[in-house]
Scaffold this motif. Sequence first.
Motif, PDB file in Angstrom:
ATOM      1  N   LYS A  88      25.549   7.761  15.179  1.00  0.00           N
ATOM      2  CA  LYS A  88      26.277   8.165  13.982  1.00  0.00           C
ATOM      3  C   LYS A  88      26.539   9.668  13.931  1.00  0.00           C
ATOM      4  O   LYS A  88      27.194  10.154  13.010  1.00  0.00           O
ATOM      5  CB  LYS A  88      25.506   7.742  12.736  1.00  0.00           C
ATOM      6  N   TYR A  89      25.991  10.403  14.902  1.00  0.00           N
ATOM      7  CA  TYR A  89      26.155  11.849  14.894  1.00  0.00           C
ATOM      8  C   TYR A  89      27.370  12.266  15.722  1.00  0.00           C
ATOM      9  O   TYR A  89      27.783  11.567  16.646  1.00  0.00           O
ATOM     10  CB  TYR A  89      24.884  12.528  15.427  1.00  0.00           C
ATOM     11  N   SER A  90      27.913  13.434  15.397  1.00  0.00           N
ATOM     12  CA  SER A  90      29.152  13.892  16.014  1.00  0.00           C
ATOM     13  C   SER A  90      28.889  14.625  17.333  1.00  0.00           C
ATOM     14  O   SER A  90      27.765  15.024  17.644  1.00  0.00           O
ATOM     15  CB  SER A  90      29.892  14.832  15.068  1.00  0.00           C
ATOM     16  N   LEU A 102      26.965  10.433  23.798  1.00  0.00           N
ATOM     17  CA  LEU A 102      25.988  10.266  22.713  1.00  0.00           C
ATOM     18  C   LEU A 102      26.688  10.043  21.377  1.00  0.00           C
ATOM     19  O   LEU A 102      26.264   9.198  20.580  1.00  0.00           O
ATOM     20  CB  LEU A 102      25.078  11.494  22.630  1.00  0.00           C
ATOM     21  N   ALA A 103      27.757  10.807  21.134  1.00  0.00           N
ATOM     22  CA  ALA A 103      28.479  10.673  19.866  1.00  0.00           C
ATOM     23  C   ALA A 103      29.106   9.287  19.731  1.00  0.00           C
ATOM     24  O   ALA A 103      29.168   8.724  18.621  1.00  0.00           O
ATOM     25  CB  ALA A 103      29.554  11.756  19.768  1.00  0.00           C
ATOM     26  N   GLU A 104      29.543   8.717  20.833  1.00  0.00           N
ATOM     27  CA  GLU A 104      30.155   7.392  20.807  1.00  0.00           C
ATOM     28  C   GLU A 104      29.139   6.290  20.509  1.00  0.00           C
ATOM     29  O   GLU A 104      29.519   5.218  20.037  1.00  0.00           O
ATOM     30  CB  GLU A 104      30.833   7.099  22.156  1.00  0.00           C
TER      31      GLU A 104
END
Length: 199
Positions: free
Chosen positions: A148-150, A143-145
């Motif tokens: 824009k969220y980590s 998901l992080a990839e």
Amino acid sequence: MNSTTISRSLFFYLLSAFGISLTLKASIGVSSFNSFNATLAAFSQLKVGTITTGVNLLFLGACLFLDPHPLWQNYLMMASALFFFGSTINLCYYLLLPSFAVPSYVGNVLLFITGTVIAGIGTGKVLKYQFLKFPIETFCVFLAERTKYSFAFYRQAIDFVCIGLALALSFLGHLPLMVREGTLISFLLLSRVIARAKE
């Protein structure tokens, strides 16, 4: 990947499951993810290890969906490991630990801390060897990839959702609370043990 790394990965994977069983036995609450699993197990009257396997398999399926280049043998290995993981929790919690009595609250706190350290060491070593992966963490990486969220944002979001669902099920089903002081201890201790074990 040599056979020693594979066997050590499997050993520490199952060691993590044993640590989780000890935290459940302490009965002072468990980590955020396990609080949902334990509450859902009580709500559904299924074994907690079975629920843990099922929920992890759902995340594994989500990883497979998000993975642009899935290696099927890796996913099959992880699925097999998850079945052993859940079975180890069931074996320890329902067959080996029921006769083990802790006479005091302080003893239960110490048991919980011991279980958390064992689970943390197991998890950290698995991450170090990089042979087996934990589905939730892998899901958060994907998901992080793609957003824009980590990774930390998604991992913490899952923790909060698990706590919310555990509390909701507890109140709706009039079940014992799994979100308790153990949840806070796990939050403060587990990530540190994992980080140290990865070194």
